[in-house]
Design an enzyme around this catalytic site. Sequence first.
Site, mmCIF file in Angstrom:
data_model
loop_
_atom_site.group_PDB
_atom_site.id
_atom_site.type_symbol
_atom_site.label_atom_id
_atom_site.label_comp_id
_atom_site.label_asym_id
_atom_site.label_seq_id
_atom_site.Cartn_x
_atom_site.Cartn_y
_atom_site.Cartn_z
ATOM 1 N N CYS A 148 2.547 21.145 -12.403
ATOM 2 C CA CYS A 148 2.110 21.137 -13.798
ATOM 3 C C CYS A 148 1.403 19.858 -14.237
ATOM 4 O O CYS A 148 0.359 19.920 -14.898
ATOM 5 C CB CYS A 148 3.314 21.392 -14.704
ATOM 6 S SG CYS A 148 4.034 23.037 -14.493
ATOM 7 N N ARG A 183 1.416 6.937 -6.736
ATOM 8 C CA ARG A 183 1.374 7.775 -5.550
ATOM 9 C C ARG A 183 2.732 8.441 -5.313
ATOM 10 O O ARG A 183 3.187 8.593 -4.184
ATOM 11 C CB ARG A 183 0.921 6.982 -4.316
ATOM 12 C CG ARG A 183 0.427 7.891 -3.205
ATOM 13 C CD ARG A 183 -0.534 7.242 -2.211
ATOM 14 N NE ARG A 183 0.017 6.104 -1.529
ATOM 15 C CZ ARG A 183 -0.504 4.875 -1.589
ATOM 16 N NH1 ARG A 183 -1.593 4.649 -2.307
ATOM 17 N NH2 ARG A 183 0.056 3.871 -0.944
ATOM 18 N N SER A 184 3.370 8.842 -6.388
ATOM 19 C CA SER A 184 4.632 9.572 -6.258
ATOM 20 C C SER A 184 4.357 10.942 -5.657
ATOM 21 O O SER A 184 3.254 11.487 -5.757
ATOM 22 C CB SER A 184 5.306 9.725 -7.623
ATOM 23 O OG SER A 184 4.571 10.639 -8.428
ATOM 24 N N ASP A 206 -0.765 2.274 -5.270
ATOM 25 C CA ASP A 206 0.590 2.007 -5.716
ATOM 26 C C ASP A 206 1.014 0.634 -5.220
ATOM 27 O O ASP A 206 0.192 -0.118 -4.678
ATOM 28 C CB ASP A 206 1.562 3.115 -5.293
ATOM 29 C CG ASP A 206 1.941 3.061 -3.818
ATOM 30 O OD1 ASP A 206 1.333 2.278 -3.059
ATOM 31 O OD2 ASP A 206 2.849 3.818 -3.426
#
Length: 299
Positions: A148, A183-184, A206
């Site tokens: 999402c 950059r999760s 990141d």
Amino acid sequence: MDTPAPCKVILAGTIAKALLVEVANGAALQTVSKPPLLVGFLANLDPAARMYAQWTEQTCIDNGFQFQLRNVHKENLEEQILSANQDDNVDGIIIYYPVFNSRQDQYLQQLVDVSKDVEGLNHKYVFNMYQNVRFLDTEKKQKSILPCTPLAIIKILEYLRVYNSILPYGNRLFGHTIAVINRSEIVGRPLAALLANDAASVYSVDVSGVQSFSRGEGIAQKRHEVLDRKELGLSECLPLCDVVISGVPGDQYQVPVKLLRPGAICINFSSEKVPDSDLKASLTVLSGWLNVLEFCTRS
């Protein structure tokens, strides 16, 4: 005569409202015999998760969907998910994480039937996203669901006309260089992959360093490739980018806005306030995480 401000600030909620009109007027919603039912499972005592569930319910009500919040003990959640998978009255399932706050949560994500996963967390959807497979069927009528928050940011870029509709579908970001500061595995990496698959040149930044995501020279590759760019830092990337998307992990990590390319488009999806980019940016979008609910509903 006053000089107009160089930067226009747009709230993501404004963009989301337009998309919800699209959902309400869509052919799929008009042809169903009853409003779709979204079931939310809450198996923790996290106040933020409960608030998110309440917002989910309100968003569903506002847009003609049914919503049921089911409070369950975490040890019973597996059985409850399997039961909802088999229930023909349930059209979509959302789980409010964390539940176990361990790899067990990843297992729960895979339990949700692929046809009822509105968050795009099932392995089938994740595989398709990274492999640049856009449809679930050979007739190309059923799109693969995207997570999402990355989807929300893509829709923001479409609204801002960063996507060039003249170019072929799948290549509409060609010519754009984009920085994604995060950059999760939930947001930053999927977003970088999606943008690169749409032909952008992406710098994923990141605290551990910079990686580049692209489809290679002349967008010759079918899907993106990833390269470690040890020679680069955020300071080298920002001046190259016409779009900067920030999801900084906390108030100790700040974006040096003085390095922004003049006229850049800036999007912030972090809960942390970043320094004002008004003096350098042409457009700034503030996209609080609440707005991802609209995109879950759209899914």
